[in-house]
Design a protein around this motif. Structure first.
Motif, short mmCIF file in Angstrom:
data_model
loop_
_atom_site.label_atom_id
_atom_site.label_comp_id
_atom_site.label_asym_id
_atom_site.label_seq_id
_atom_site.Cartn_x
_atom_site.Cartn_y
_atom_site.Cartn_z
N ALA A 258 0.81 -1.23 0.00
CA ALA A 258 0.00 0.00 0.00
C ALA A 258 0.83 1.27 0.00
O ALA A 258 0.34 2.35 -0.35
CB ALA A 258 -0.93 0.00 1.21
N LEU A 259 2.10 1.15 0.39
CA LEU A 259 2.98 2.33 0.37
C LEU A 259 3.08 2.91 -1.03
O LEU A 259 3.40 4.07 -1.22
CB LEU A 259 4.39 1.92 0.78
N TYR A 260 2.87 2.04 -2.03
CA TYR A 260 3.07 2.46 -3.42
C TYR A 260 1.74 2.66 -4.15
O TYR A 260 1.71 2.76 -5.37
CB TYR A 260 3.96 1.43 -4.15
N GLU A 261 0.65 2.71 -3.37
CA GLU A 261 -0.64 2.95 -3.99
C GLU A 261 -0.75 4.43 -4.37
O GLU A 261 -0.39 5.30 -3.58
CB GLU A 261 -1.75 2.66 -2.98
N VAL A 262 -1.24 4.68 -5.58
CA VAL A 262 -1.31 6.07 -6.04
C VAL A 262 -2.63 6.68 -5.60
O VAL A 262 -3.70 6.17 -5.96
CB VAL A 262 -1.21 6.13 -7.58
#
Ligand code: NAD
Length: 698
Positions: free
Chosen positions: A677-681
């Motif tokens: 989720a850290l890389y969810e836009v």
């Protein structure tokens, strides 16, 4: 003879002319396009009259502060050829001073910096007042001097010395400039004009001296510089080194062309554009916060509760800035430790000759270590800096509030606890806010001022005024877990954990991130912050943003902490800190943890490490701006430069997104969608990227 918006040309008696730099709108002299247009008109006049000499001086406090940096972003958008053309136009204008049939002298009171100093260098002689300072600070903006500074200064003071001046960027005081030869005379301010007249009359009577000076000014400076500048991501540093190593030996015209070519090349560099943009944001922030501070109250006596690392630092900073500081703790030992820490810090300045022993004693005398609330009834401001425990803080704050005058402001130096939740224990929540200093207090320039829901405007204004009085850069932020700086930092650490879990060695991650420009990589940073402090703050972040900041496995910091390692302060963390400065020896415990993870065998490239570390930090910064946690992109990035040590030449997280390009940044982020989720836009970010929006237009 000429009376414009930026300068005035008059007869000055005895056959002399006086050109006075003076802005009609009262601002400081800067060499804007409009200024240079007027100087061109004045030059025609100077060439068409007969005179015995010219005095160039300023009616303002400073001679001139350089080019108008607000005009740089538009200039940077021109092509290299156009930039070189523009520079050679200004150089041709400046060269006309040396071709006048009479001598010219600049009279410098106050500062002559950058383009302002280059203008003075173009006149035949320079007389400074005792308050004068001169310098070429262009390097701080990632550019080189562009109007002959790199050509004329080496010919005047020697190549090596000129290069050192330019690389340091700091202005030189009159005495040093005189000794070097950058000033011909230094006299008291009221004597400066008379000294210039005397010099010009002498030069008029004997033309050979002027001829000699003009020949000397043109002569190539023979010796080549040896200085090896540190590479710190600022392209102007190696640029200047290279330029001077060959241009010193060239004739004037060729040296000027080489300077223009370097300037044009630097103007196209991302790093230069970022440094200029950071400077312009900094100016805007200063204007904004000066206005708030002007509306704030002067706090008179201030108090600090808790004499630990932070409280002791805040009390001694306040006292050294002339604010009487009451310092309360519950333990006598803590008070003694607080005082001895202040003593040691001040003693360092005394031993370096930066402070007198009497001054040190006066500052220490301005701190009142105490176990009770004596004097709090007349304190205007209190910073609470007790242990990071919500219950203890709430109890201390409400007990303290009862001792204070109704108008006093109370602030907490908490790094993670919600200001709104702490306000719930107070009778006057409008007089309460967060005042988050960074460790070490005396060295870190940022103070986050945290606005709770009930915090009044007056409370913010007074807090901003106090922060500025203490020499800090305040940035007002909203209340959320981690506020701005820690909220942005923890996704970066979370990314670090995920890379470790994928088998990438922590020493390699440190090396790669230091190569990117960070003063230290994440493992070393965790050691410096303290693994206990890290674990505590991380838990708050995970609770605040569980979906994004939660962990799949126990974070490495927690695993090291469980083995009793606390980082630098305990002598051991990711690294052993018992060796000399600069030595890097990974601890056996940290090595054991990272070899326990599968070896990545180089499967993760350096670029991927940078992306995986930077994307979560940048996206979180963008979220903070989108949610209104911080008001402007400039404030967000400035907070990261000053609070985290984000590499300045990269401008900050939002500048970095602009440099990569929003669409490209989006694409790179999507490439890591499998990493959690850290890389969810976020939707707002996707929309911005699709519209090609930038955070900065300078
Ligand atoms: P510290 O442990 O060094 O000092 C805390 C001090 O508070 C101790 O001297 C203790 O005796 C005193 N204290 C405890 N209860 C008290 C009470 N009821 N009344 C008066 N004094 C009391 O801690 P620190 O590192 O200085 O941290 C203080 C605050 O600053 C914390 O909220 C922390 O989160 C925050 N902070 C710390 C750092 C950091 O890096 N250390 C950075 C930013 C903010």
């Amino acid at each position: 003879m000429f009376d414009g918006k930026y300068m005035k040309l008059e007869e000055a008696g005895d056959g002399l002319l006086g050109l006075t730099l003076e802005r009609k709108d009262g601002g400081e002299n800067v060499l804007s396009e409009a200024f240079l247009d007027e100087l061109t008109q004045v030059m025609q006049e100077l060439e068409s009259v007969s005179a015995q000499g010219l005095i160039v001086s300023s009616a303002a406090k400073h001679f001139a502060l350089g080019a108008d940096v607000t005009e740089f972003p538009a200039m940077f958008r021109l092509g290299a050829d156009e930039i070189e053309g523009w520079l050679s136009g200004v150089n041709a204008l400046f060269a006309r001073f040396a071709a006048l049939p009479y001598a010219s002298v600049s009279v410098i009171g106050g500062m002559a910096l950058g383009g302002g100093f280059e203008l003075a260098l173009a006149t035949d002689f320079r007389i400074g007042s005792e308050a004068a300072s001169v310098g070429l600070p262009e390097v701080t903006l990632g550019i080189c001097p562009g109007w002959g500074g790199t050509v004329r200064l080496p010919r005047l003071i020697g190549t090596e010395q000129a290069l050192n001046w330019m690389l340091a960027g700091a202005p030189k005081k009159a005495a040093q400039a005189l000794e070097a030869g950058a000033l011909d005379q230094v006299v008291s301010a009221d004597q400066a004009m008379a000294a210039a007249r005397t010099l010009l009359q002498k030069l008029h009577a004997d033309a050979t001296q002027l001829q000699q000076r003009r020949e000397d000014n043109r002569r190539a400076a023979a010796e080549l510089p040896q200085t090896a500048p540190a590479a710190d991501g600022n392209p102007a540093v190696p640029g200047l080194q290279n330029l001077l190593s060959h241009s010193a030996a060239l004739d004037m015209a060729a040296a000027l062309r080489a300077e223009s070519a370097l300037f044009a090349r630097l103007a196209g560099c991302d790093a230069t554009q970022n440094l200029v943009s950071v400077f312009l944001s900094g100016q805007a922030i200063k204007r904004k916060y000066r206005k708030l501070a002007a509306k704030g109250e002067d706090v008179g006596v201030a108090a600090v509760i808790g004499a630990g690392v932070m409280g002791g630092g805040i009390a001694s900073l306040a006292a050294s800035r002339g604010v009487r500081a009451l310092m309360k703790d519950i333990s006598d030992e803590a008070l003694q430790l607080g005082m001895s820490t202040a003593d040691q810090l001040l003693e360092r300045r005394v031993s370096r000759g930066r402070m007198s022993a009497e001054k040190k004693q006066a500052i220490l005398g301005n701190i009142s270590p105490q176990l009770d609330y004596a004097g709090f009834a007349s304190a205007g401001y209190v910073v609470e800096a007790v242990v990071e425990n919500p219950k203890v803080k709430a109890a201390v704050l409400s007990e303290c509030e009862a001792q204070l005058p109704e108008t006093a402001v109370l602030a907490s130096n908490t790094s993670t606890i919600s200001i709104d939740s702490l306000a719930a224990s107070l009778a006057r929540p409008e007089n309460f806010c967060g005042m988050h200093f960074f460790n070490p207090v005396h060295a870190m320039p940022l103070v986050e001022v945290i606005r709770g829901q009930a915090t009044s405007r007056e409370t913010i204004n007074t807090t901003v005024a106090l922060a500025m009085k203490l020499g800090k850069t305040p940035i007002v932020v909203g209340d959320c877990p981690g506020f701005l700086v820690n909220r942005v930092l923890f996704p970066y650490f979370n990314a670090f954990n995920r890379l470790l879990a994928d088998g990438v060695a922590f020493e390699r991650i440190d090396r790669v991130m230091e190569g990117f420009g960070w003063p230290m990589g994440p493992a070393m940073l965790a050691d410096v912050i303290g693994l206990d402090v890290m674990a505590h703050a991380d838990a708050v972040m995970v609770e605040g943003f569980p979906a994004r900041m939660g962990h799949d496995a126990t974070p490495v910091v927690d695993q090291l902490l469980a083995q009793g390692l606390r980082g630098q302060k305990g002598g051991r963390g990711f690294y052993c800190h018992d060796g000399g400065r600069g030595e890097r020896r990974p601890s056996a415990e940290a090595l054991a943890l990272s070899t326990a993870a599968a070896d990545d065998k180089g499967a993760v490239s350096d670029d991927e490490i940078v992306d995986r570390m930077m994307i979560p930090l940048c996206l979180e910064t963008a979220r903070c701006l989108d949610e209104g946690i911080v008001d402007t992109a400039g404030e967000a990035d400035t907070a990261l430069l000053y609070g985290l040590g984000f590499p300045r030449f990269r401008g900050g997280a939002l500048h970095y997104i602009d440099s990569v390009g929003a669409a490209q940044f989006l694409a790179r982020t999507q490439a890591f969608s499998g990493c959690g989720a850290l890389y969810e836009v976020p939707d707002f970010f996707r929309r911005r990227a699709e519209q090609g929006l930038r955070y900065f237009d300078h």
